[in-house]
Write a protein that holds these residues in place. Structure first.
Motif, PDB file in Angstrom:
ATOM      1  N   ILE A 173       0.842  -1.198   0.000  1.00 55.73           N
ATOM      2  CA  ILE A 173       0.000   0.000   0.000  1.00 55.73           C
ATOM      3  C   ILE A 173       0.876   1.247   0.000  1.00 55.73           C
ATOM      4  O   ILE A 173       0.598   2.227  -0.709  1.00 55.73           O
ATOM      5  N   GLY A 174       1.954   1.224   0.785  1.00 54.87           N
ATOM      6  CA  GLY A 174       2.873   2.357   0.788  1.00 54.87           C
ATOM      7  C   GLY A 174       3.479   2.609  -0.574  1.00 54.87           C
ATOM      8  O   GLY A 174       3.663   3.766  -0.996  1.00 54.87           O
ATOM      9  N   ASN A 175       3.787   1.542  -1.286  1.00 58.70           N
ATOM     10  CA  ASN A 175       4.286   1.659  -2.660  1.00 58.70           C
ATOM     11  C   ASN A 175       3.321   2.441  -3.542  1.00 58.70           C
ATOM     12  O   ASN A 175       3.692   3.359  -4.272  1.00 58.70           O
ATOM     13  N   VAL A 176       2.056   2.018  -3.485  1.00 58.61           N
ATOM     14  CA  VAL A 176       1.033   2.646  -4.319  1.00 58.61           C
ATOM     15  C   VAL A 176       0.844   4.108  -3.910  1.00 58.61           C
ATOM     16  O   VAL A 176       0.724   4.997  -4.768  1.00 58.61           O
ATOM     17  N   ASN A 177       0.807   4.368  -2.620  1.00 62.98           N
ATOM     18  CA  ASN A 177       0.630   5.744  -2.158  1.00 62.98           C
ATOM     19  C   ASN A 177       1.749   6.635  -2.678  1.00 62.98           C
ATOM     20  O   ASN A 177       1.517   7.788  -3.062  1.00 62.98           O
ATOM     21  N   LEU A 178       2.964   6.116  -2.681  1.00 57.37           N
ATOM     22  CA  LEU A 178       4.094   6.886  -3.181  1.00 57.37           C
ATOM     23  C   LEU A 178       3.940   7.170  -4.669  1.00 57.37           C
ATOM     24  O   LEU A 178       4.157   8.307  -5.125  1.00 57.37           O
ATOM     25  N   GLU A 183      -4.357   1.714 -12.585  1.00 58.84           N
ATOM     26  CA  GLU A 183      -3.784   0.445 -12.121  1.00 58.84           C
ATOM     27  C   GLU A 183      -3.350   0.538 -10.664  1.00 58.84           C
ATOM     28  O   GLU A 183      -3.578  -0.385  -9.871  1.00 58.84           O
ATOM     29  N   ALA A 184      -2.713   1.651 -10.313  1.00 59.91           N
ATOM     30  CA  ALA A 184      -2.258   1.823  -8.929  1.00 59.91           C
ATOM     31  C   ALA A 184      -3.432   1.859  -7.963  1.00 59.91           C
ATOM     32  O   ALA A 184      -3.387   1.268  -6.870  1.00 59.91           O
ATOM     33  N   LEU A 185      -4.504   2.537  -8.326  1.00 59.65           N
ATOM     34  CA  LEU A 185      -5.690   2.593  -7.475  1.00 59.65           C
ATOM     35  C   LEU A 185      -6.298   1.203  -7.301  1.00 59.65           C
ATOM     36  O   LEU A 185      -6.747   0.835  -6.204  1.00 59.65           O
ATOM     37  N   ARG A 197      -4.186  -0.769  -4.815  1.00 58.22           N
ATOM     38  CA  ARG A 197      -4.478  -0.390  -3.433  1.00 58.22           C
ATOM     39  C   ARG A 197      -5.818  -0.974  -2.985  1.00 58.22           C
ATOM     40  O   ARG A 197      -5.941  -1.501  -1.866  1.00 58.22           O
ATOM     41  N   ALA A 198      -6.822  -0.905  -3.850  1.00 58.59           N
ATOM     42  CA  ALA A 198      -8.141  -1.451  -3.509  1.00 58.59           C
ATOM     43  C   ALA A 198      -8.058  -2.959  -3.283  1.00 58.59           C
ATOM     44  O   ALA A 198      -8.656  -3.488  -2.333  1.00 58.59           O
ATOM     45  N   GLN A 210     -13.281   3.517   1.036  1.00 56.88           N
ATOM     46  CA  GLN A 210     -12.077   3.900   0.305  1.00 56.88           C
ATOM     47  C   GLN A 210     -11.828   2.963  -0.873  1.00 56.88           C
ATOM     48  O   GLN A 210     -11.425   3.395  -1.957  1.00 56.88           O
ATOM     49  N   ILE A 211     -12.059   1.679  -0.674  1.00 51.63           N
ATOM     50  CA  ILE A 211     -11.910   0.711  -1.760  1.00 51.63           C
ATOM     51  C   ILE A 211     -12.805   1.086  -2.932  1.00 51.63           C
ATOM     52  O   ILE A 211     -12.368   1.110  -4.090  1.00 51.63           O
TER      53      ILE A 211
END
Length: 481
Positions: free
Chosen positions: A105-110, A132-134, A137-138, A177-178
């Motif tokens: 999740i931290g990867n995606v947030n970054l 794709e990143a969203l 995370r979902a 959020q998902i």
């Protein structure tokens, strides 16, 4: 083949970019590049997104939180099924350490933090990568919600050692959020077709939304609103070009086929074996079988453990269905003369090479039959059993069982859907989540349905490990532990 290796302050990323297609491999980091210097050109973003699929693939390849806790499996000639299967869980035994999920999740947030203000010349690519990143995370948060229920909701990028110590957020808030991430992704995907079934797409986002909405409807009491949202998402997915394969036997053995919506890539000498290797018996254990040539076995134990067999309870789901075409591609009974011995799993048999068999089938994350049954479940949830049976029949007919002819009341139809999912999706890492969902929906009682839960009070959600709790004083243990 162009290899890109990145280590951010959050997690090691392993990305591989192919000239013809993008597939997810495990490689050894070669150089270190921090996030502060990496994102300098728009061409830096796609390798990063590809690299983050390493985590998604790892989550898809773990049966521990899916099939192992269900009724589907029993131990084979070697013992692999232990704590989760036995339903003996505690903060020190079988508990989850979800650091890997939060690193993902931290990867995606970054990535989202860096890509948003970056000026792309190719806005179509930017939107696709954000989408794709969203979805990543979902997907990861949905994994956590199904495993531990309430879970910390971390949305900010972490670029130094100051990681916030967050409390567990309510599962319903995490689901909001998902759905926000998925709705944004669905709006951002520039292409509604499947360019690559090993990466998130418009269709895969709809598949995840369909599944998550049915979960929310039952487990989080979202009710009719969520059921209707699942139906809407499923209908949109049906229009993306996927279709049922004529023959069930091809579903898990043909890569990226017409029925597949998204899968995790596996190939010999590139990515190692998938969880199917745990089900392949090795030759010395079954050498006396009179039907040896019909059993997918391996020569050496390094390619198969013989640790999983199909349970009698799962086999009995096929009882009376003499025309069911799925049986030979689900399990086989080992015979020694006229004596019936072990029941070996034939789904995901891998590939037989000159030297040995290797478990290298893709892991299907979603396929159309799964979605049809989720739609049937959603229709039943709003008491439209006519439509529920219509979708149930799409799967039954392909299997050779003809149309459903049972009672049409809601409870009976829901049980028929639950049983059909057990037949159709056996060993596809869906069953435990189905059990939890149908338990909360009132169709079954998990504590009487799952053999190893009988007489126990083990919660259906996992405990947090003592390591996780010790690192964050704001966390509380999962209720019941």
């Amino acid at each position: 083949m162009k290899k890109i290796y990145i280590i951010t302050t959050v997690i090691v990323l392993m990305g591989v970019s192919f000239t013809s297609c993008n597939k997810l491999l495990e490689v050894t980091p070669k150089s270190q590049i921090t996030e502060q210097v990496y994102f300098k050109n728009e061409t830096d973003f796609e390798p990063y997104v590809i690299g983050t699929y390493t985590s998604i693939r790892a989550f898809a390849n773990s049966l521990l939180y899916g099939d192992e806790r269900s009724e589907e499996l029993i131990n084979g000639t070697t013992t692999r099924l232990t704590t989760a299967w036995s339903q003996i869980l505690s903060p020190t035994v079988g508990a989850i350490n979800y650091n890997g999920q939060y690193k993902a999740i931290g990867n995606v947030n970054l990535l989202l933090d860096k890509i948003e203000p970056f000026a792309f010349t190719n806005t179509t690519l930017k939107n696709k990568l954000k989408a794709e990143a969203l979805c990543q995370r979902a997907y990861t948060y949905f994994f956590l919600v199904r495993v531990v229920g309430d879970t910390p909701l971390m949305l900010q990028a972490i670029t130094d050692d100051n990681v916030p110590l967050l409390p567990r957020a309510k599962a319903a808030d995490v689901m909001k959020q998902i759905f926000a991430d998925l709705d944004m992704a669905i709006s951002l995907f520039p292409d509604k077709t499947y360019q690559n079934k090993y990466r998130f797409s418009y269709g895969a986002a709809l598949a995840l939304k369909t599944e998550a909405k049915v979960w929310s409807a039952k487990v989080l009491t979202g009710g009719a609103t969520d059921f209707n949202d699942a139906i809407t998402a499923g209908a949109a997915l049906e229009a993306t070009g996927v279709s049922l394969l004529p023959n069930f036997k091809d579903v898990t053995t043909t890569r990226a086929n017409a029925e597949v919506i998204m899968s995790a890539y596996y190939n010999r000498d590139e990515t190692g074996a998938n969880y199917g290797s745990n089900a392949l018996p090795f030759l010395t254990a079954i050498s006396n079988a009179t039907n040896l040539d019909s059993i997918p076995y391996v020569v050496t134990s390094s390619n198969g453990l013989g640790a999983y067999q199909i349970s009698l309870q799962s086999r009995q789901l096929f009882s009376g269905l003499t025309n069911d075409k799925r049986v030979p591609y689900t399990f086989i009974i080992e015979r020694q003369g006229t004596v019936k011995k072990s029941a070996w799993i034939t789904k995901m048999p891998g590939t037989k090479y000159v030297d040995d068999r290797v478990s290298d089938n893709d892991l299907i994350m979603w396929r159309l039959a799964d979605i049809y049954l989720l739609e049937a479940e959603a229709y039943a949830g709003i008491n439209n059993t006519t439509k529920a049976i219509e979708y149930l029949n799409k799967v039954r007919v392909r299997a050779g069982n003809g149309n459903y002819t049972g009672a049409t009341d809601k409870a009976t139809v829901e049980r028929a859907i639950f049983d059909e999912r057990g037949r159709e999706l056996f060993f596809e890492n869906k069953r435990w989540y189905d059990i939890v969902r149908f338990h909360f929906g009132g169709t079954i009682n998990a504590y009487t349905y799952v053999p190893n839960l009988k007489g126990k009070t083990t919660p259906l959600f996992w405990p947090l490990s003592t390591t996780v709790l010790a690192a964050n004083a704001n966390l509380t243990q999962t209720p019941g532990y």
